[in-house]
Design a protein around this motif. Structure first.
Motif, PDB file in Angstrom:
ATOM      1  N   PHE A 192       0.874  -1.263  -0.118  1.00 10.70           N
ATOM      2  CA  PHE A 192       0.104  -0.115  -0.053  1.00 10.70           C
ATOM      3  C   PHE A 192       1.034   1.395   0.047  1.00 10.70           C
ATOM      4  O   PHE A 192       1.831   1.223   0.526  1.00 10.70           O
ATOM      5  CB  PHE A 192      -0.895   0.025   1.217  1.00 10.70           C
ATOM      6  N   ASN A 193       0.440   2.303  -0.766  1.00 10.79           N
ATOM      7  CA  ASN A 193       0.980   3.520  -0.767  1.00 10.79           C
ATOM      8  C   ASN A 193       2.483   3.414  -1.169  1.00 10.79           C
ATOM      9  O   ASN A 193       3.283   4.231  -0.328  1.00 10.79           O
ATOM     10  CB  ASN A 193       0.825   4.423   0.514  1.00 10.79           C
ATOM     11  N   PRO A 194       3.223   2.778  -2.162  1.00 10.46           N
ATOM     12  CA  PRO A 194       4.454   2.708  -2.288  1.00 10.46           C
ATOM     13  C   PRO A 194       5.091   4.056  -3.091  1.00 10.46           C
ATOM     14  O   PRO A 194       4.182   4.918  -3.225  1.00 10.46           O
ATOM     15  CB  PRO A 194       4.555   1.694  -3.207  1.00 10.46           C
ATOM     16  N   LEU A 195       6.318   4.079  -3.358  1.00  8.50           N
ATOM     17  CA  LEU A 195       6.942   5.165  -3.996  1.00  8.50           C
ATOM     18  C   LEU A 195       6.239   5.118  -5.385  1.00  8.50           C
ATOM     19  O   LEU A 195       5.901   4.154  -6.255  1.00  8.50           O
ATOM     20  CB  LEU A 195       8.223   5.063  -4.360  1.00  8.50           C
ATOM     21  N   CYS A 196       5.757   6.410  -5.714  1.00 11.85           N
ATOM     22  CA  CYS A 196       4.891   6.596  -7.292  1.00 11.85           C
ATOM     23  C   CYS A 196       5.782   7.596  -8.026  1.00 11.85           C
ATOM     24  O   CYS A 196       5.972   8.433  -7.911  1.00 11.85           O
ATOM     25  CB  CYS A 196       3.436   6.945  -6.702  1.00 11.85           C
ATOM     26  N   THR A 197       6.041   6.654  -9.448  1.00 13.89           N
ATOM     27  CA  THR A 197       6.901   7.557 -10.411  1.00 13.89           C
ATOM     28  C   THR A 197       5.698   8.524 -10.962  1.00 13.89           C
ATOM     29  O   THR A 197       4.666   8.279 -11.133  1.00 13.89           O
ATOM     30  CB  THR A 197       7.475   6.356 -11.140  1.00 13.89           C
ATOM     31  N   PRO A 198       6.348   9.445 -11.911  1.00 14.13           N
ATOM     32  CA  PRO A 198       5.842  10.341 -12.632  1.00 14.13           C
ATOM     33  C   PRO A 198       4.889   9.634 -13.685  1.00 14.13           C
ATOM     34  O   PRO A 198       3.816  10.113 -14.329  1.00 14.13           O
ATOM     35  CB  PRO A 198       6.741  11.192 -13.348  1.00 14.13           C
ATOM     36  N   GLU A 199       5.292   8.374 -14.108  1.00 11.48           N
ATOM     37  CA  GLU A 199       4.532   7.729 -15.242  1.00 11.48           C
ATOM     38  C   GLU A 199       3.117   6.887 -14.747  1.00 11.48           C
ATOM     39  O   GLU A 199       2.320   7.029 -15.334  1.00 11.48           O
ATOM     40  CB  GLU A 199       5.317   6.314 -15.524  1.00 11.48           C
ATOM     41  N   ASN A 200       2.846   7.158 -13.269  1.00  5.52           N
ATOM     42  CA  ASN A 200       1.558   6.870 -12.645  1.00  5.52           C
ATOM     43  C   ASN A 200       0.978   7.629 -11.795  1.00  5.52           C
ATOM     44  O   ASN A 200      -0.098   7.711 -11.730  1.00  5.52           O
ATOM     45  CB  ASN A 200       1.957   5.447 -11.840  1.00  5.52           C
ATOM     46  N   TYR A 201       1.602   8.857 -11.422  1.00  7.69           N
ATOM     47  CA  TYR A 201       0.977   9.730 -10.154  1.00  7.69           C
ATOM     48  C   TYR A 201      -0.258  10.468 -11.054  1.00  7.69           C
ATOM     49  O   TYR A 201      -1.518  10.467 -10.265  1.00  7.69           O
ATOM     50  CB  TYR A 201       1.845  10.743  -9.708  1.00  7.69           C
ATOM     51  N   MET A 202      -0.108  10.784 -12.210  1.00  4.55           N
ATOM     52  CA  MET A 202      -1.488  11.650 -12.755  1.00  4.55           C
ATOM     53  C   MET A 202      -2.676  10.706 -12.694  1.00  4.55           C
ATOM     54  O   MET A 202      -3.779  11.049 -12.320  1.00  4.55           O
ATOM     55  CB  MET A 202      -1.336  12.235 -14.105  1.00  4.55           C
ATOM     56  N   GLU A 203      -2.323   9.716 -13.020  1.00  6.25           N
ATOM     57  CA  GLU A 203      -3.509   8.492 -13.239  1.00  6.25           C
ATOM     58  C   GLU A 203      -4.291   8.426 -11.849  1.00  6.25           C
ATOM     59  O   GLU A 203      -5.515   8.078 -11.698  1.00  6.25           O
ATOM     60  CB  GLU A 203      -3.125   7.154 -13.725  1.00  6.25           C
ATOM     61  N   PHE A 204      -3.367   8.189 -10.872  1.00  3.18           N
ATOM     62  CA  PHE A 204      -4.269   8.243  -9.465  1.00  3.18           C
ATOM     63  C   PHE A 204      -5.022   9.379  -9.118  1.00  3.18           C
ATOM     64  O   PHE A 204      -5.965   9.019  -8.806  1.00  3.18           O
ATOM     65  CB  PHE A 204      -2.879   7.677  -8.458  1.00  3.18           C
ATOM     66  N   ARG A 205      -4.465  10.483  -9.480  1.00  2.92           N
ATOM     67  CA  ARG A 205      -5.198  11.851  -9.246  1.00  2.92           C
ATOM     68  C   ARG A 205      -6.410  11.768 -10.037  1.00  2.92           C
ATOM     69  O   ARG A 205      -7.419  12.259  -9.667  1.00  2.92           O
ATOM     70  CB  ARG A 205      -4.405  12.837  -9.485  1.00  2.92           C
ATOM     71  N   TYR A 206      -6.336  11.195 -11.366  1.00  5.30           N
ATOM     72  CA  TYR A 206      -7.518  11.262 -12.354  1.00  5.30           C
ATOM     73  C   TYR A 206      -8.673  10.376 -11.759  1.00  5.30           C
ATOM     74  O   TYR A 206      -9.665  10.685 -11.583  1.00  5.30           O
ATOM     75  CB  TYR A 206      -7.054  10.960 -13.552  1.00  5.30           C
TER      76      TYR A 206
END
Length: 391
Positions: free
Chosen positions: A206-220
């Motif tokens: 849960f809640n690991p390091l999130c790279t720029p390749e995935n972060y925006m998708e989580f917020r979306y």
């Protein structure tokens, strides 16, 4: 069978938490919410509520404990106010961005300094960008009912919910409150079944390091959940009304059918505005009320419909937004959101903005009438007007 009792607002919250069969309560007392957790501690101690009561050393730790408990699959609650909510700020993001259905009662208290224990809404509204759903209550009955509904909403959309009401005006004031029968609440709010939780039989990260390749998708994905929240809450309110006979709208209009001016209110000041409007209407004034309950997600469509399209070609000429808060350098927080909602709308009313009741200063019917009279006699809105300042 449901029963009537005379309850202070804080104990109405405690009863809502009990009826929701909350499993973990994390508690750090701060005026004016202390009686919430005091009452819950007694319920746990005498066996009326089968819950784990966790005593912590700060509000930051209270939210940390809630995050851990709900991540383990428990229905979870805490309460706070003012500086305590500010101390939670970091972990409010962790709760929301982790999609954790925690319910928090925030008893609105002014931010220090000057040191104050009295009410205004700046503490909760300052957390508006943390990702929490926010619902504001007018009465103690509404507080109890909203706490129960908040658990259902949080678990439906996987977002935390902040139930907000005014310090002392509701928290320490006693009103008749109908307490629903526990078996009826059980039918409305089934046990919490977490779909993703800490489980040794099913290891997950849960809640690991999130790279720029995935972060925006989580917020979306989270933004889409907020957009679904309004429809989900309306459905929950309809179900609640069928079962318990009390109906709550996200936006509630009163005396609006022939109104030229609407007073936009939130929280307990709405009850005061009802008195003022009744007296003004006896004098022939065409004024009504638009009560806002949900601040996040901001109910854009409902507000546009309520304030710009009354049907039958009727148009509201002016609205007076009554803000018991301040965003320094910007003005009233509710007013600014409403102005943004009206952007580029050709039939939008003129928006007059007022600061009043900060730090617990009384909002009386005369206060409301003063805001209305200024709105009525002024052709165009100017700077935000401060009502009740001492000379």
């Amino acid at each position: 069978m449901p029963r009537k009792e005379v309850l202070m607002g804080n104990h109405a919250t405690s009863w809502g938490v009990k009826l929701a069969r909350t499993q973990v309560i994390s508690a750090y007392p701060i005026t004016p919410q202390t009686q919430i957790v005091e009452e819950l501690s007694e319920m746990c101690a005498n066996g009326d509520l089968d819950a784990k009561f966790i005593k912590v050393e700060s509000e930051h730790s209270a939210m940390a404990a809630c995050i851990a408990a709900v991540q383990a699959g428990a229905r979870t609650f805490t309460a706070t106010s003012s500086q305590g909510l500010a101390l939670m700020h970091e972990l409010l993001f962790w709760a929301a961005y982790g999609r954790l259905p925690i319910v928090l009662a925030n008893v609105n208290r002014a931010m220090a300094p000057g040191w104050s224990i009295w009410s205004d809404q700046t503490d909760s509204l300052a957390q508006r960008d943390t990702g929490w759903i926010q619902i504001y209550c007018e009465t103690n009955q509404e507080v109890l009912d909203t706490v129960i509904s908040a658990f259902k909403l949080a678990e439906a959309v996987k977002l935390p919910v902040m139930v907000v009401y005014d310090a002392f005006i509701l928290s320490h004031t006693y009103e008749p409150v109908e307490i629903p029968d526990a078996s009826d609440v059980d039918k409305f709010l089934p046990p919490f079944k977490a779909t993703d939780k800490l489980d040794t039989a099913k290891p997950q990260t849960f809640n690991p390091l999130c790279t720029p390749e995935n972060y925006m998708e989580f917020r979306y994905i989270m933004e889409k959940a907020h957009q679904r929240t309004i429809a989900a809450y309306l459905e929950i309110c309809q179900d609640f009304a069928k079962r318990f006979g009390r109906s709550y709208e996200i936006v509630e209009l009163t005396c609006h059918e022939d109104a030229d001016t609407l007073l936009v209110t939130s929280g307990s000041m709405t009850s005061t505005a009802r008195v003022a409007v009744k007296e003004l209407r006896k004098k022939g004034e065409k004024v009504g009320i638009c009560k806002l309950r949900m601040f996040r997600p901001f109910p854009l469509d409902a507000i546009r419909e309520a304030l710009c399209n009354l049907g039958g070609g009727k148009k509201i000429a002016k609205i007076a937004v009554l803000d018991r808060n301040i965003s320094h350098g910007s003005g009233g927080i509710w007013a600014n959101e409403i102005k943004a909602a009206f952007y580029a709308m050709p039939n939008a009313p003129l928006v007059y903005t007022f600061h009043l009741g900060l730090g617990g200063r009384d909002i009386t019917p005369e206060t409301i009438k003063e805001a209305y009279e200024h709105t009525k006699k002024t052709d165009k809105p100017g700077d935000t007007v401060w009502i009740g300042l001492k000379a």
